[in-house]
Design an enzyme around this catalytic site. Structure first.
Site, PDB file in Angstrom:
ATOM      1  N   LEU A 294       0.830  -1.202   0.000  1.00 55.61           N
ATOM      2  CA  LEU A 294       0.000   0.000   0.000  1.00 55.61           C
ATOM      3  C   LEU A 294       0.865   1.253   0.000  1.00 55.61           C
ATOM      4  CD1 LEU A 294      -2.782   1.345   0.153  1.00 55.61           C
ATOM      5  CD2 LEU A 294      -2.617   1.196   2.649  1.00 55.61           C
ATOM      6  N   TYR A 295       1.975   1.224   0.738  1.00 60.97           N
ATOM      7  CA  TYR A 295       2.889   2.363   0.741  1.00 60.97           C
ATOM      8  C   TYR A 295       3.311   2.710  -0.681  1.00 60.97           C
ATOM      9  CZ  TYR A 295       7.336   4.850   1.135  1.00 60.97           C
ATOM     10  OH  TYR A 295       8.366   5.752   0.973  1.00 60.97           O
ATOM     11  N   ALA A 296       3.743   1.704  -1.446  1.00 62.71           N
ATOM     12  CA  ALA A 296       4.163   1.941  -2.825  1.00 62.71           C
ATOM     13  C   ALA A 296       3.002   2.452  -3.664  1.00 62.71           C
ATOM     14  CB  ALA A 296       4.728   0.660  -3.422  1.00 62.71           C
TER      15      ALA A 296
ATOM     16  N   THR B 262       0.491   4.303  -2.673  1.00 64.69           N
ATOM     17  CA  THR B 262       0.247   5.716  -2.392  1.00 64.69           C
ATOM     18  C   THR B 262       1.281   6.597  -3.075  1.00 64.69           C
ATOM     19  OG1 THR B 262       1.528   5.735  -0.318  1.00 64.69           O
ATOM     20  CG2 THR B 262      -0.822   5.207  -0.160  1.00 64.69           C
TER      21      THR B 262
END
Length: 336
Positions: free
Chosen positions: A151-153, A155
């Site tokens: 999810l970090y990537a 975003t």
């Protein structure tokens, strides 16, 4: 210039702020001092420049639309370096909403501030994690990045697309920087070098994922900051002669927008990284070998030829020098 730097209590942001102040720029720092990790460390970073005559601090959250709008209206920055974000690949599994609030909503507020206050150039942080399922090495900006593994990537990929839309619609020059594993003094306590150092000095096992078979483009923070500042000074432009049908992922053509990798082109084996740390600490690590974690990629390798060509960026600090510098800082800061 007057430069708004978001995330000035953060690892990279604090270093960027110091360099900009040292060369004579005014810096407006924006940070919410979140408790994701030790707030005392963040305050200590700020203390190194908070009293500088050219520095103004705003403590607020990027997700607070009114606070961001007020900051732009009051300070009217010439340029913006947007580094604030909820970092950490694995933390998203426990707190996904904070990633969207900080990284997506917060970035929207920054883009809106830039749009409405005639900012000359927005430089924003992306990540090598956007390469996701891609396995073609070295990673370069012309490769597709449609398959993030965390999810970090996701975003951060969203940030890239949001910035391109604002560059196209409003003529806002935007440059995104895909950072590759940054380390050095004043680093984040959740990152590998910090965790390894703490464990080795405490005589505790070091958790080594993928059985140590990772290769990473470990990049010393001073090399990163030099690249950030060089990019800030180079405002991208749309190509008036562009007439193609498929814009390049790294340079658009239809908008004043650019994406660059920023990192060390010489990847280092994780076990070599640990070996250098052992030498600097004068102690051996007890390694607990573990499988690859979900969302992790086995290797990263940065192709920074575009950044070399455009701004003369060339990382110069190897892991031997960089880790030794980190260890000196760690021992002094923590008194060990």
């Amino acid at each position: 210039m007057k430069v708004l730097v978001t995330g000035t209590a953060g690892f990279i942001g604090s270093h960027v702020a110091r360099v900009l102040l040292a060369r004579g720029d005014e810096v407006v720092g924006f940070d919410n001092l979140s408790d994701y990790y030790d707030v005392g460390l963040k305050q200590a970073r700020l203390a190194r420049f908070r009293d500088h005559a050219g520095y103004t601090h705003v403590q607020a959250d990027l997700a607070d639309r009114a606070a961001v709008e007020e900051t732009f209206a009051r300070h009217r920055p010439d340029r913006v370096v947007h580094l604030a974000a909820q970092a950490g690949v694995r933390y998203a599994a426990q707190n996904p909403h904070v990633y969207v609030s900080s990284n997506v909503t917060g970035t929207l507020h920054v883009l809106e501030g830039c749009r409405h206050h005639q900012v000359e150039h927005l430089v924003f942080a992306s990540t090598s994690s956007v390469y996701g399922a891609n396995r073609a090495m070295p990673f370069n900006e012309h490769q597709p990045t449609e398959h993030p593994l965390t999810l970090y990537a996701a975003t951060k990929k969203a940030n890239e697309m949001m910035a391109h839309s604002y560059a196209h619609l409003y003529g806002l020059p935007c440059t995104g920087l895909r950072f590759f594993t940054v380390y050095g003094p004043w680093g984040r306590p959740d990152m590998a070098l910090f965790l390894f150092t703490k464990a080795i000095l405490a005589g505790e096992p070091v958790r080594v994922f993928n059985h140590g078979h990772h290769r990473r483009s470990f990049t010393y923070v001073d090399d990163i900051v030099e690249g950030v500042v060089r990019v800030l000074d180079r405002v991208p432009a749309a190509d008036p002669e562009w007439s193609g049908t498929a814009p390049d992922p790294g340079s658009s053509g239809v908008a004043p927008y650019r994406i660059y990798n920023i990192g060390n082109e010489e990847p280092v084996e994780l076990l070599r990284y640990i070996e250098v740390l052992e030498q600097c600490l004068g102690r051996r690590a007890v390694m607990e070998m573990l499988p690859l974690q979900a969302g992790d990629v086995p290797d990263t390798e940065a192709d920074v030829s575009a950044l070399v060509a455009d701004v003369g960026y060339r990382p110069s600090v190897g892991v031997e020098e960089g880790i030794a510098s980190f260890v000196r800082w760690y021992r002094e800061y923590y008194g060990v």
